[in-house]
Scaffold this active site. Structure first.
Site, PDB file in Angstrom:
ATOM      1  N   GLU A 114      15.534  13.412 -50.224  1.00 22.94           N
ATOM      2  CA  GLU A 114      16.692  14.303 -50.116  1.00 22.94           C
ATOM      3  C   GLU A 114      16.467  15.431 -49.118  1.00 22.94           C
ATOM      4  OE1 GLU A 114      19.615  17.059 -52.862  1.00 22.94           O
ATOM      5  OE2 GLU A 114      17.658  16.450 -53.614  1.00 22.94           O
ATOM      6  N   ASP A 115      15.268  16.010 -49.124  1.00 21.55           N
ATOM      7  CA  ASP A 115      15.053  17.255 -48.376  1.00 21.55           C
ATOM      8  C   ASP A 115      14.296  17.081 -47.067  1.00 21.55           C
ATOM      9  OD1 ASP A 115      16.384  18.642 -50.356  1.00 21.55           O
ATOM     10  OD2 ASP A 115      14.565  19.022 -51.514  1.00 21.55           O
TER      11      ASP A 115
END
Length: 766
Positions: A114-115
């Site tokens: 996600e990051d």
């Protein structure tokens, strides 16, 4: 009312009830810091895993450490620490639970998809499919345009639980992730802190508890409590520390006496005292409305024995040494809780006339009580997948699978969140079927919940019950040990919608909602089919399901039932169905009402014909409990014997009016809403119908009683009554009655007119 949602005045009053000093004298609450001061080194992580798993794959751990550190690069957290410190702390928490290599590696990588620029395919390639699936299961929802914060929270929980269905280790990583975020919550913007703390108390702490992970649950609760109500937290902590200082010698004495008494009887035991957590104490004070001094079980003692037999022998020693407090004995070894918790609980009057709460258990039970599903040896070889292992060994996982099963039945995210919160927060009661099957339910559950716990079909068809051999209402609250027999009837296809407000469990509520929706949809589909068939009969064209099936794309519906339900709800016209099946079909032009009024009156004469064959296109009306969505005119109703007409209201079904009703004028310009209907009453099973009368009676003592007596003597039922003073001598009564038919109503009116106290009686046509 949950304490974090109370008003400031309520919170202040509750806090003052346990305060040891004026509020102004209290020290400010200390912020909760992370348990580590610096980042754990690569070597330290490997050593932590090796301490409980000598066969750990060091190369895998080292590669994951380096990969995650490079992936997060220069990213920082709100505290200013490198972002990589967060997945590292999550991994450290999981090493305390002694979890396997794949779980530790997934914890290190859990934010990379996600990051960072990492992808699932890349993680699969570098670390394998198993770890890739764990990481993807933890990837948060993409930003969705959801209607509310509750919906977003619910959707995140749905995704989490669906991921757990494949691998329960996803839950362990997520709980560790939430625990570290709560430990560092002070660095989050103030606007977000309260929301995160409430979400933790609502979902994650109870979820950890239901998985048997009491130590993690208690820390999550206390961190949330500290954030939501720091003043109350500080007050409780001061009282606890003061009490512990005063009772330090007494605690040691109790531990010593317990150990000596057990040793005298030839039993080796590990005895240790344990103080309850601030949140647990605070909630107990609120639940029981008692002050701090009135709590008798702030300190508990655990007696850890070698085996189950020794636990019961130890219980005998304790009960013969000190007096037992009645009603405080619970045996969770013979009947474990649904989160796998097993222990014997008892309370005795110990040294110094102090109440002493004891928990007697084995070493294995002690591990499961603290670590829950994490206590299962995931890191051992040859035990199958973690999910398969838990299916065999864990009741807590069985509950989780049951909760996941509700997902497909929830109409919207809020419904699912409601179900999950209900299941998470309630304690358990244990009841039995007549065949001896144990059914665990939340406390305060009733027979409706029991029926749906046995099987959805049993719940839907339940009409009565016996509790311990005696007939009882379905709303009866169940107690531990009750034997419940549910009486069912095939005649009841769906439960009353009012049951939803009576049910306690999320499963029962969801099933009732689902059955009610299905029943209503079936009613609309039945009405729609009658309307469509009536149109085809009048137009003298052939109707067939097979032909309609081919026209579904033109109607933008997935099934024939969808089409019929849309017609029944008024969302689609029957003529639209005819045109879709027969493109050449032309609807008869609707003439102005003034010109159509005469022909309409002719049609209405057919409705009251005693021979149903004379009005083949008229829809039969059987009453409120029929298989059609039917209701009667709100201000006067209709009864068999009346000439009637049906008015279709989109989304509500048919409203039946007597033909003489003045309310029909409101629909003069909408002839497409008018339906031919006829009575179809089964004389073998009489049914009451609504009617309204207006009575002018003399204003004297006993006049109302005479009116009511006439109605009762003629088997009428008064549903509602209102009174208004017309003059000093007369009172106007408006009475809503339930009668069998027009003949029955006319007889009641005739008898009322014969009374001297009655000046006038008229029927009201709504």
């Amino acid at each position: 009312m949950a304490y974090w949602r109370r008003s400031p005045r309520q919170m202040q009053a509750a806090t003052e009830s346990v305060a040891v000093a004026p509020t102004s004298a209290l020290p400010p609450p200390k912020p909760v810091k992370s348990s580590r001061t610096g980042m754990m080194r690569q070597y330290d992580l490997v050593e932590r895993v090796r301490s409980y798993n000598p066969d750990t794959n060091e190369d895998l751990l080292n590669r994951a450490y380096v990969y995650a550190m490079k992936a997060h690069g220069t990213q920082t957290r709100a505290s200013g620490d490198p972002y990589f410190s967060h997945p590292l702390e999550v991994a450290a928490i999981l090493t305390d639970l002694k979890l396997d290599d794949a779980t530790i590696v997934a914890a290190l990588l859990h934010d990379t998809i996600e990051d960072t620029e990492a992808t699932r395919a890349e993680i699969d390639q570098v670390f394998g499919h198993e770890i890739g699936a764990l990481v993807e299961g933890l990837t948060k929802l993409k930003r969705l345009e959801l209607v509310s914060r509750e919906a977003k929270q619910a959707e995140n929980l749905r995704k989490l639980l669906l991921a757990i269905a494949d691998d329960v280790r996803v839950l362990l990583i997520k709980l560790a992730d939430r625990l570290h975020n709560m430990r560092t919550l002070e660095f989050v913007p103030p606007t977000s802190r309260r929301r995160i703390a409430e979400e933790t108390l609502d979902i994650y702490a109870p979820l950890a508890g239901r998985m048997g992970m009491q130590e993690m649950r208690e820390e999550l609760e206390d961190l949330s409590f500290h954030m939501l109500d720091p003043e109350a937290h500080s007050v409780v902590m001061q009282r606890l520390e003061s009490l512990e200082d005063r009772n330090r010698n007494l605690i040691g004495e109790i531990e010593s006496q317990l150990s000596k008494n057990l040793q005298k009887n030839g039993m080796a035991a590990h005895v240790y005292g344990r103080r309850k957590r601030p949140f647990s104490i605070w909630t107990k004070m609120e639940r029981k409305s008692v002050g701090f001094e009135q709590l008798s079980d702030i300190f508990g003692f655990r007696v850890v024995m070698d085996d189950v037999e020794a636990c019961y022998r130890a219980l005998g020693v304790v009960h013969t040494t000190w007096p037992v407090v009645p009603g405080r004995f619970k045996d969770y070894i013979s009947t474990p809780k649904q989160n796998d918790y097993r222990s014997i609980h008892t309370t005795v009057i110990g040294p110094g006339n102090q109440r002493v709460e004891l928990q007697i258990r084995t070493e294995e039970m002690d591990q499961i009580a603290e670590l829950g599903i994490a206590a299962h040896a995931f890191y051992k070889d040859g035990v199958g997948s973690p999910t398969e292992l838990l299916k065999r060994e864990s009741n807590a996982f069985a509950w989780l699978r049951h909760t996941i099963g509700i997902l497909s039945d929830s109409a919207n995210p809020e419904e699912f969140l409601e179900h999950t919160k209900l299941e998470l927060f309630h304690d358990q009661v244990f009841c039995f079927t007549p065949k001896g099957k144990l059914i665990a339910l939340p406390r305060h559950a009733n027979v409706i919940d029991f029926a749906y716990a046995v099987h959805t079909d049993v719940g839907n068809s339940a009409v009565g019950c016996k509790i311990n051999g005696k007939f009882a209402p379905l709303s009866s609250e169940l107690q531990n040990g009750d034997e419940v027999e549910v009486l069912t009837s095939e005649a009841q296809a769906a439960p009353p919608s009012a049951w939803e407000s009576l049910a306690v469990t999320g499963k029962a509520r969801a099933a009732i909602r689902r059955a009610t929706r299905t029943a209503v949809r079936d009613q609309y589909a039945g009405l729609g089919r009658r309307i469509v068939e009536r149109l085809f009969t009048r137009a003298k064209i052939e109707y067939a399901d097979d032909k309609l099936k081919g026209a579904l794309p033109r109607l933008a519906r997935a099934s024939i039932d969808d089409v019929m339900a849309s017609v029944g709800r008024g969302e689609m016209k029957a003529s639209d169905v005819a045109r879709a099946m027969y493109p050449d079909y032309k609807e008869e032009r609707v003439v102005r009402y003034g010109a159509a009024k005469k022909s309409l009156a002719v049609k209405l004469k057919l409705k009251s014909a005693p021979d149903p064959g004379r009005s083949p296109s008229a829809i039969p009306v059987r009453g409120i409990n029929s298989d059609l969505p039917v209701k009667f005119a709100p201000n006067g109703g209709a009864v068999p014997g009346d000439r009637i007409v049906g008015i279709v209201t989109p989304g509500e079904g048919i409203t039946i009016y007597p033909i003489q009703s003045p309310a029909l004028k409101d629909f003069e310009e909408e002839p497409e809403r008018w339906l031919d209907v006829r009575w179809d009453v089964d004389e073998t099973t009489p049914q009451r119908f609504p009617a309204r009368i207006r009575v002018d009676n003399v204003n004297e003592p006993g006049s109302l009683a005479q009116v009511a007596t006439v109605i009762a003597e003629h088997d009428g039922n008064i549903d509602n009554i209102s009174m208004s003073r017309r003059s000093p001598d007369f009172t106007e009564l408006t009475i809503d009655l339930e009668v069998y038919d027009l003949k029955h109503l006319s007889a009641i009116i005739a008898q009322l007119r014969a009374k001297a106290v009655v000046a006038r009686v008229d029927r009201v046509n709504g």
